[in-house]
Design a protein around this motif. Structure first.
Motif, PDB file in Angstrom:
ATOM      1  N   GLY A   1       3.478   1.433  14.355  1.00  0.00           N
ATOM      2  CA  GLY A   1       3.159   2.671  13.275  1.00  0.00           C
ATOM      3  C   GLY A   1       4.007   2.785  11.818  1.00  0.00           C
ATOM      4  O   GLY A   1       3.950   3.846  11.144  1.00  0.00           O
ATOM      5  N   ALA A   2       5.108   2.579  12.091  1.00  0.00           N
ATOM      6  CA  ALA A   2       5.935   2.868  10.351  1.00  0.00           C
ATOM      7  C   ALA A   2       6.037   2.123   9.908  1.00  0.00           C
ATOM      8  O   ALA A   2       4.947   0.921   9.364  1.00  0.00           O
ATOM      9  CB  ALA A   2       7.367   2.265  11.102  1.00  0.00           C
ATOM     10  N   TRP A   3       5.416   2.386   8.849  1.00  0.00           N
ATOM     11  CA  TRP A   3       4.836   1.662   7.061  1.00  0.00           C
ATOM     12  C   TRP A   3       6.186   2.037   5.632  1.00  0.00           C
ATOM     13  O   TRP A   3       7.191   2.974   5.763  1.00  0.00           O
ATOM     14  CB  TRP A   3       4.111   2.571   6.685  1.00  0.00           C
ATOM     15  CG  TRP A   3       3.927   4.078   6.698  1.00  0.00           C
ATOM     16  CD1 TRP A   3       3.363   4.797   6.763  1.00  0.00           C
ATOM     17  CD2 TRP A   3       3.943   4.703   5.110  1.00  0.00           C
ATOM     18  NE1 TRP A   3       3.763   6.117   7.004  1.00  0.00           N
ATOM     19  CE2 TRP A   3       4.042   6.214   5.366  1.00  0.00           C
ATOM     20  CE3 TRP A   3       4.190   3.876   4.194  1.00  0.00           C
ATOM     21  CZ2 TRP A   3       4.813   7.123   4.534  1.00  0.00           C
ATOM     22  CZ3 TRP A   3       4.752   5.181   2.835  1.00  0.00           C
ATOM     23  CH2 TRP A   3       5.128   6.473   3.590  1.00  0.00           C
ATOM     24  N   THR A   4       5.779   0.621   5.311  1.00  0.00           N
ATOM     25  CA  THR A   4       6.985   1.023   3.735  1.00  0.00           C
ATOM     26  C   THR A   4       5.956   0.071   2.843  1.00  0.00           C
ATOM     27  O   THR A   4       4.808  -0.363   2.408  1.00  0.00           O
ATOM     28  CB  THR A   4       7.574  -0.003   3.879  1.00  0.00           C
ATOM     29  OG1 THR A   4       8.481   0.042   4.990  1.00  0.00           O
ATOM     30  CG2 THR A   4       8.549  -0.162   2.654  1.00  0.00           C
ATOM     31  N   ALA A   5       6.024   1.323   1.937  1.00  0.00           N
ATOM     32  CA  ALA A   5       5.033   1.171   0.358  1.00  0.00           C
ATOM     33  C   ALA A   5       5.116   0.405  -0.800  1.00  0.00           C
ATOM     34  O   ALA A   5       7.385   0.871  -0.434  1.00  0.00           O
ATOM     35  CB  ALA A   5       3.827   2.320   0.499  1.00  0.00           C
ATOM     36  N   PHE A   6       5.059  -0.478  -1.214  1.00  0.00           N
ATOM     37  CA  PHE A   6       5.254  -0.874  -2.802  1.00  0.00           C
ATOM     38  C   PHE A   6       5.183  -0.370  -3.308  1.00  0.00           C
ATOM     39  O   PHE A   6       2.990  -1.129  -3.163  1.00  0.00           O
ATOM     40  CB  PHE A   6       5.984  -2.478  -2.209  1.00  0.00           C
ATOM     41  CG  PHE A   6       6.493  -2.673  -0.985  1.00  0.00           C
ATOM     42  CD1 PHE A   6       8.501  -2.939  -1.002  1.00  0.00           C
ATOM     43  CD2 PHE A   6       6.380  -2.651  -0.248  1.00  0.00           C
ATOM     44  CE1 PHE A   6       8.662  -3.144  -0.444  1.00  0.00           C
ATOM     45  CE2 PHE A   6       6.905  -3.189   1.166  1.00  0.00           C
ATOM     46  CZ  PHE A   6       8.019  -3.442   1.335  1.00  0.00           C
ATOM     47  N   VAL A   7       5.257  -0.465  -5.117  1.00  0.00           N
ATOM     48  CA  VAL A   7       4.515   0.288  -6.545  1.00  0.00           C
ATOM     49  C   VAL A   7       4.451  -0.848  -6.988  1.00  0.00           C
ATOM     50  O   VAL A   7       6.217  -1.112  -7.367  1.00  0.00           O
ATOM     51  CB  VAL A   7       4.215   1.408  -6.295  1.00  0.00           C
ATOM     52  CG1 VAL A   7       3.671   1.291  -7.673  1.00  0.00           C
ATOM     53  CG2 VAL A   7       3.898   2.072  -5.882  1.00  0.00           C
ATOM     54  N   ASP A   8       4.151  -1.734  -7.484  1.00  0.00           N
ATOM     55  CA  ASP A   8       4.374  -3.077  -9.124  1.00  0.00           C
ATOM     56  C   ASP A   8       5.883  -3.675  -8.287  1.00  0.00           C
ATOM     57  O   ASP A   8       6.850  -4.368  -9.139  1.00  0.00           O
ATOM     58  CB  ASP A   8       4.453  -2.273 -10.164  1.00  0.00           C
ATOM     59  CG  ASP A   8       3.201  -1.948 -10.453  1.00  0.00           C
ATOM     60  OD1 ASP A   8       2.173  -1.674 -10.369  1.00  0.00           O
ATOM     61  OD2 ASP A   8       3.259  -0.520 -10.707  1.00  0.00           O
ATOM     62  N   GLY A   9       5.940  -3.738  -7.220  1.00  0.00           N
ATOM     63  CA  GLY A   9       7.017  -4.963  -6.019  1.00  0.00           C
ATOM     64  C   GLY A   9       8.265  -4.048  -5.697  1.00  0.00           C
ATOM     65  O   GLY A   9       8.928  -4.317  -5.679  1.00  0.00           O
ATOM     66  N   SER A  10       8.735  -3.100  -6.243  1.00  0.00           N
ATOM     67  CA  SER A  10       9.368  -2.000  -5.833  1.00  0.00           C
ATOM     68  C   SER A  10       9.412  -1.219  -5.094  1.00  0.00           C
ATOM     69  O   SER A  10       8.091  -0.799  -4.454  1.00  0.00           O
ATOM     70  CB  SER A  10       9.585  -1.228  -7.040  1.00  0.00           C
ATOM     71  OG  SER A  10      10.158  -1.694  -8.160  1.00  0.00           O
ATOM     72  N   PRO A  11       9.941  -0.679  -3.871  1.00  0.00           N
ATOM     73  CA  PRO A  11       9.959  -0.025  -2.592  1.00  0.00           C
ATOM     74  C   PRO A  11       9.619   1.500  -3.609  1.00  0.00           C
ATOM     75  O   PRO A  11      10.194   2.025  -3.964  1.00  0.00           O
ATOM     76  CB  PRO A  11      11.502  -0.165  -1.848  1.00  0.00           C
ATOM     77  CG  PRO A  11      11.416  -1.428  -1.856  1.00  0.00           C
ATOM     78  CD  PRO A  11      11.255  -1.668  -3.936  1.00  0.00           C
ATOM     79  N   ALA A  12       8.272   2.186  -2.607  1.00  0.00           N
ATOM     80  CA  ALA A  12       7.966   3.794  -2.878  1.00  0.00           C
ATOM     81  C   ALA A  12       8.224   4.152  -1.929  1.00  0.00           C
ATOM     82  O   ALA A  12       8.223   5.351  -2.583  1.00  0.00           O
ATOM     83  CB  ALA A  12       6.712   3.380  -3.845  1.00  0.00           C
ATOM     84  N   GLY A  13       8.740   4.097  -0.870  1.00  0.00           N
ATOM     85  CA  GLY A  13       8.745   5.594   0.291  1.00  0.00           C
ATOM     86  C   GLY A  13       7.636   5.120   1.284  1.00  0.00           C
ATOM     87  O   GLY A  13       7.325   3.394   1.900  1.00  0.00           O
ATOM     88  N   SER A  14       8.311   5.511   2.444  1.00  0.00           N
ATOM     89  CA  SER A  14       8.324   4.720   4.141  1.00  0.00           C
ATOM     90  C   SER A  14       7.869   6.315   4.481  1.00  0.00           C
ATOM     91  O   SER A  14       8.485   7.342   4.584  1.00  0.00           O
ATOM     92  CB  SER A  14       9.468   4.155   4.269  1.00  0.00           C
ATOM     93  OG  SER A  14      10.638   4.818   4.166  1.00  0.00           O
ATOM     94  N   GLY A  15       7.710   5.539   5.971  1.00  0.00           N
ATOM     95  CA  GLY A  15       6.835   7.148   7.586  1.00  0.00           C
ATOM     96  C   GLY A  15       6.832   6.260   8.438  1.00  0.00           C
ATOM     97  O   GLY A  15       7.583   5.097   8.383  1.00  0.00           O
ATOM     98  N   SER A  16       5.864   7.376   8.850  1.00  0.00           N
ATOM     99  CA  SER A  16       5.713   7.112  10.205  1.00  0.00           C
ATOM    100  C   SER A  16       3.790   7.779  10.909  1.00  0.00           C
ATOM    101  O   SER A  16       3.728   8.053   9.652  1.00  0.00           O
ATOM    102  CB  SER A  16       6.090   7.084  11.713  1.00  0.00           C
ATOM    103  OG  SER A  16       7.056   8.654  11.450  1.00  0.00           O
ATOM    104  N   GLY A  17       3.299   7.380  11.846  1.00  0.00           N
ATOM    105  CA  GLY A  17       2.604   7.331  12.299  1.00  0.00           C
ATOM    106  C   GLY A  17       0.735   7.045  11.368  1.00  0.00           C
ATOM    107  O   GLY A  17      -0.061   7.798  10.789  1.00  0.00           O
ATOM    108  N   ALA A  18       1.644   5.855  10.910  1.00  0.00           N
ATOM    109  CA  ALA A  18       0.414   4.669   9.855  1.00  0.00           C
ATOM    110  C   ALA A  18      -1.333   4.405  11.009  1.00  0.00           C
ATOM    111  O   ALA A  18      -1.112   3.992  12.372  1.00  0.00           O
ATOM    112  CB  ALA A  18       0.648   2.943   9.156  1.00  0.00           C
ATOM    113  N   PHE A  19      -1.955   4.335  11.084  1.00  0.00           N
ATOM    114  CA  PHE A  19      -3.307   3.770  11.607  1.00  0.00           C
ATOM    115  C   PHE A  19      -4.390   3.283  10.858  1.00  0.00           C
ATOM    116  O   PHE A  19      -4.236   2.738   9.497  1.00  0.00           O
ATOM    117  CB  PHE A  19      -4.055   5.199  12.422  1.00  0.00           C
ATOM    118  CG  PHE A  19      -4.837   5.745  11.144  1.00  0.00           C
ATOM    119  CD1 PHE A  19      -5.907   5.610  10.547  1.00  0.00           C
ATOM    120  CD2 PHE A  19      -4.315   7.015  10.618  1.00  0.00           C
ATOM    121  CE1 PHE A  19      -6.789   6.681   9.715  1.00  0.00           C
ATOM    122  CE2 PHE A  19      -4.473   7.964   9.053  1.00  0.00           C
ATOM    123  CZ  PHE A  19      -5.700   7.709   9.290  1.00  0.00           C
TER     124      PHE A  19
END
Length: 541
Positions: A193-211
């Motif tokens: 459930g850990a996630w990482t977000a990228f916006v236009d190729g750059s890391p933008a945030g991360s967290g947990s609890g994904a579904f």
């Protein structure tokens, strides 16, 4: 000699045939598409260009646009637009994430842009809710389960106007509006459930609890109370992927050549001794009293690369993964029988102990035995075993550190009713709030304060019920008739623009009406009536 060459050629061909390597079929690894749509056509989306919520205006009186395959700068996109109306198009679909294999990392990626940004916002959402094309009145709470996994929203009515992107309840991007550029958002999720977000190729945030979301939708499911021009949305593509780990490298199996009988020459008949002298390895032939010449102390041939008339095997390279050397043919000396003692059949070849089988073992040229004087067999040479190559170990990628969940939303939010003199839909510094205005939100009736602001429960949209008089509005009405127009009404902000109409126009209209009525009764003026009366009296005289 000819028979010997034929036998050697056959054995070489058989050996090369056994060297066919074993190749395993490599499976695809890395990120692999499970679903991809470039919106060149409708691949199964549910499309609703209008909708009518209970009450208010007719939501389908002004249908919007939902165009697949629309060209935007060379890209084939899905265009959603509403140039004038109270309801926006809505496109949705369920079950796109059901094809993901369980227990594997997965990801989704979208590319979009807002070519036109107005006070009426448009959304991109993914969530756990169920799809429906029904619209909601603008005073109803939002469908939170339509955007609890992913949400994008932009409008020009915020304070300040902004573009926002949320991933699993965490805001990863906020930029000032209007933002009309292309943006690509990618979210990668681990099995825990850990996630990482990228916006236009750059890391933008991360967290947990994904579904895994159930629903994907584009558009806006609200019906506004006012007719207006909405924000446009262009969708370039949507991609859903899963991750297939590469297989662990294993040694490639090779075929070990099976031992085959070493070709040997059958001793040919030795010619009987004759008085004719023959060439011997000694400098001068010496006659012997017997028919069989005694062996002379000559140098004993050994299985080395010497001019001995034998085939010497090519040295076996060490067991390293090198390219297989091709067999190098050696010159074959002519066999000349000598009047020597009858030879015993040669001893069977001694197997040379080697290490791990390597592909180069079969490249050694086949041995060719020739009758040589009986000499001691040299000891087998021990070939050093190849050192094992280290097996590459795949190191697991570190999981991103989960971030704490966002703080809970406030229980109350602030709204404002203001005097929008220039009609741009935003409160400028010289535009005051309107005190005494009455709004309704969540079943509560609320009056604005001296600055035109009010507080209402979160999760509701306010409705403007009435405004104060012209004097309270701060508008001079002498010589004018006051008319008001709402420039923005998004449930939180209400902009009121006064429209003045001169009173003298009404007076002029009233005078023209009275004059027309007078002429209808007697079109002649009083002076003309007097002149006509005088002429009648003179005629009678």
């Amino acid at each position: 000699m000819r028979r010997g060459w034929i036998l050697v050629s056959v054995l070489l061909l058989v050996g090369l045939g056994h060297r066919a390597p074993y190749r395993s079929i490599a499976l695809a690894s890395g990120w692999t598409d499970v679903f991809f749509d470039n919106f060149n056509g409708n691949t199964g989306w549910s499309v609703s260009v209008c909708g009518d919520a209970p009450g208010g205006l007719d939501g389908c009186g002004w249908p919007g646009q939902a165009l697949f395959g629309y060209s935007d700068g060379g890209a084939s996109v899905l265009r959603l637009a509403q140039d004038g109306g109270v309801a926006f198009p809505l496109v949705g679909r369920e079950g796109l994430f059901d094809a993901l294999p369980p227990g594997a990392p997965w990801a989704f990626e979208i590319r979009f842009r807002y070519p036109q940004v107005t006070a009426y916002g448009v959304n991109i959402g993914m969530g756990s809710g169920a799809w429906t094309d029904a619209r909601l009145p603008q005073d109803q709470p939002p469908r939170t389960d339509w955007a609890d996994a992913f949400a994008v929203h932009q409008d020009a009515s915020g304070s300040p106007p902004r573009l926002q992107i949320w991933v699993f309840g965490t805001k990863v991007l906020e930029r000032p509006a209007p933002d009309t550029a292309w943006h690509a958002v990618r979210v990668e999720v681990q099995p825990d459930g850990a996630w990482t977000a990228f916006v236009d190729g750059s890391p933008a945030g991360s967290g947990s609890g994904a579904f895994r979301p159930r629903l994907v939708y584009f558009g806006n499911y609200y019906e506004q109370w006012f007719w207006g021009d909405w924000t446009d949305l262009h969708m370039d593509y949507l991609r859903i992927q899963t991750y297939i780990a590469p297989p662990t490298p294993t040694p490639t199996p090779t075929f070990t050549p099976s031992p085959t009988p070493t070709p040997t020459f059958t001793p040919t008949s030795t010619p009987s001794p004759t008085p004719t002298p023959t060439e011997t390895p000694t400098p001068t032939p010496s006659p012997t009293p017997t028919s069989t010449p005694s062996p002379t102390p000559t140098e004993t041939p050994t299985p080395t690369n010497t001019p001995t008339p034998t085939f010497t095997p090519t040295p076996t390279p060490t067991g390293t993964p090198t390219s297989t050397p091709s067999p190098t043919p050696t010159s074959t000396p002519t066999f000349t029988p000598t009047p020597a003692a009858p030879e015993a059949p040669p001893a069977p070849p001694t197997a040379t102990s080697t290490g791990t089988p390597t592909p180069t073992a079969w490249n050694a040229a086949p041995r060719r035995r020739t009758p040589v004087p009986r000499t001691p067999t040299p000891a087998p040479t021990e070939t050093p075993a190849p050192s094992p190559s280290p097996t590459p170990t795949r190191t697991a990628a570190p999981s991103p550190t989960p971030t704490p969940p966002p703080p809970p939303a406030p229980a109350w939010i602030d709204g404002v009713v203001f005097l929008d003199r220039n009609g741009n839909g935003a409160q400028d510094p010289d535009e005051p709030g309107i005190p005494g205005a009455v709004v309704e939100a969540g079943g509560r009736t609320i009056a604005t304060g001296p600055d035109g602001r009010f507080r209402m429960p979160a999760g509701f949209r306010a409705k403007l019920l009435r405004l104060p008089g012209a004097r309270r509005l701060g508008v001079r009405c002498l010589g004018t008739a006051l008319q008001l127009r709402l420039t923005v009404a998004d449930g939180i902000r209400f902009g009121v623009q006064p429209l003045r109409r001169p009173v003298w126009l009404l007076g002029l209209a009233a005078g023209l009406l009275l004059l027309s009525l007078t002429w209808a009764r007697d079109p002649r003026p009083a002076a003309l009536r007097r002149i006509a009366k005088t002429l009648r009296e003179r005629r009678l005289e």
